[in-house]
Write a protein that holds these residues in place. Structure first.
Motif, short mmCIF file in Angstrom:
data_model
loop_
_atom_site.label_atom_id
_atom_site.label_comp_id
_atom_site.label_asym_id
_atom_site.label_seq_id
_atom_site.Cartn_x
_atom_site.Cartn_y
_atom_site.Cartn_z
N UNK A 106 0.85 -1.20 0.00
CA UNK A 106 0.00 0.00 0.00
C UNK A 106 0.88 1.24 0.00
N UNK A 107 0.55 2.19 -0.90
CA UNK A 107 1.31 3.44 -0.98
C UNK A 107 0.35 4.63 -0.91
N UNK A 108 0.87 5.72 -0.36
CA UNK A 108 0.12 6.97 -0.35
C UNK A 108 1.11 8.10 -0.63
N UNK A 109 0.61 9.17 -1.24
CA UNK A 109 1.50 10.22 -1.73
C UNK A 109 1.22 11.57 -1.08
N UNK A 110 0.67 11.55 0.14
CA UNK A 110 0.37 12.82 0.79
C UNK A 110 1.63 13.48 1.35
N UNK A 111 1.62 14.80 1.40
CA UNK A 111 2.75 15.57 1.93
C UNK A 111 2.38 16.22 3.25
N UNK A 112 1.35 15.69 3.91
CA UNK A 112 0.83 16.27 5.15
C UNK A 112 1.27 15.50 6.39
N UNK A 113 2.21 14.58 6.23
CA UNK A 113 2.68 13.77 7.36
C UNK A 113 1.52 13.00 7.99
N UNK A 114 0.56 12.59 7.17
CA UNK A 114 -0.64 11.93 7.64
C UNK A 114 -0.50 10.42 7.47
N UNK A 115 -0.40 9.72 8.60
CA UNK A 115 -0.24 8.26 8.56
C UNK A 115 -1.56 7.53 8.76
N UNK A 116 -2.63 8.27 8.95
CA UNK A 116 -3.92 7.64 9.22
C UNK A 116 -4.59 7.14 7.94
N UNK A 117 -4.02 7.48 6.78
CA UNK A 117 -4.66 7.15 5.51
C UNK A 117 -4.82 5.64 5.30
N UNK A 118 -3.98 4.85 5.97
CA UNK A 118 -4.05 3.40 5.79
C UNK A 118 -5.00 2.73 6.77
N UNK A 119 -5.44 3.48 7.77
CA UNK A 119 -6.34 2.93 8.79
C UNK A 119 -5.76 1.66 9.40
N UNK A 120 -4.49 1.75 9.74
CA UNK A 120 -3.74 0.60 10.27
C UNK A 120 -2.91 1.05 11.47
N UNK A 121 -2.81 0.19 12.46
CA UNK A 121 -1.89 0.41 13.57
C UNK A 121 -0.61 -0.36 13.25
N UNK A 122 0.51 0.34 13.31
CA UNK A 122 1.77 -0.24 12.87
C UNK A 122 2.60 -0.80 14.03
N UNK A 123 3.28 -1.92 13.72
CA UNK A 123 4.25 -2.48 14.68
C UNK A 123 5.55 -1.69 14.64
N UNK A 124 5.92 -1.25 13.44
CA UNK A 124 7.15 -0.48 13.26
C UNK A 124 6.91 0.65 12.27
N UNK A 125 7.54 1.78 12.55
CA UNK A 125 7.56 2.91 11.63
C UNK A 125 9.02 3.33 11.49
N UNK A 126 9.48 3.46 10.27
CA UNK A 126 10.85 3.91 10.05
C UNK A 126 10.84 5.19 9.22
#
Length: 242
Positions: A106-126
């Motif tokens: 899954x990819x998203x191209x927003x420039x708003x630093x918005x991580x909610x677009x995937x509606x997922x809770x992440x185990x890791x963010x890098x």
């Protein structure tokens, strides 16, 4: 639309940040392979396994994504980058469309630093070499979004360029690229506290920046002794120049 040959060798003579090639735009092109590998190694050392959900924030030309995508199970890799052409070129020249479909990335191209677009809770963010170009307001916005979309036992790994001089700190909220933004460790600790996150600096090797870990619970972060023992990222051969 950018069109390039699959031979990336000509890009190695380009300066970091050059828009003329997808491997050069994201950093020193002669370190494209290393900077992806070191991210993969770090997250595996931190406990990443194939069934975890990973957000590759600022995934760019899939420096690290080309390693994470084959490793993770289906629907576990998520990437955000405002530069869609970088991802398109990396898919075309590095990994191919079939594996992206097979792995259901899954990819998203927003420039708003918005991580909610995937509606997922992440185990890791890098977020490698993202905050090295982001103003204070952007760092705060990103960390708040990370916190909101991170599992309670999840871990964020991010790099910063450090300075001991308060006057050197970048106070603007604007994106700076290919130049760098410098922060004091105390400022990074403040960013974490404002976002209700705990943070810890780790000695994992990076040729120009410093790695920090963030989590909702301090128990998820290594103490200094553990970090110095297991999270050095030592390179025994062909260490990249700073």
């Amino acid at each position: 639309m950018h069109a390039f040959s699959s031979d990336v060798d000509p890009a190695k003579s380009l300066p970091a940040g050059s828009p003329d090639h997808y491997t050069a735009f994201v950093g020193p092109p002669d370190q494209y392979d290393f900077m992806g590998a070191t991210q993969f190694r770090l997250l595996c050392a931190l406990g990443l396994r194939e069934d975890h959900a990973l957000l590759d924030f600022g995934c760019g030309s899939l420096r690290a994504g080309r390693l994470f995508i084959p490793y993770l199970k289906r629907s576990r890799y998520f990437g955000i980058d405002p530069n869609k052409w970088l991802i398109d070129e990396a898919v075309k020249n590095e990994i191919g469309e079939s594996i992206v479909k097979i792995k259901e990335c899954s990819f998203d191209f927003n420039s708003d630093f918005d991580c909610s677009v995937f509606r997922t809770k992440f185990d890791y963010i890098i977020a490698q070499s993202i905050f090295s170009h982001a103003g204070k307001g952007q760092v705060r916005k990103a960390l708040a979004s990370f916190r909101e979309n991170l599992k309670e036992d999840g871990i964020i790994a991010a790099t910063f360029v450090l300075t001991s001089d308060q006057e050197v700190e970048h106070g603007s909220d604007e994106w700076v690229y290919p130049g760098c933004v410098y922060y004091q460790e105390s400022s990074i600790a403040e960013f974490a506290e404002e976002s209700l996150l705990y943070c810890a600096k780790i000695p994992w090797y990076h040729p120009r920046q410093s790695w920090f870990l963030f989590s909702c619970d301090i128990k998820n972060l290594p103490d200094s002794e553990t970090a110095s023992t297991y999270l050095q990222g030592t390179i025994l051969k062909n260490q990249p120049a700073a």
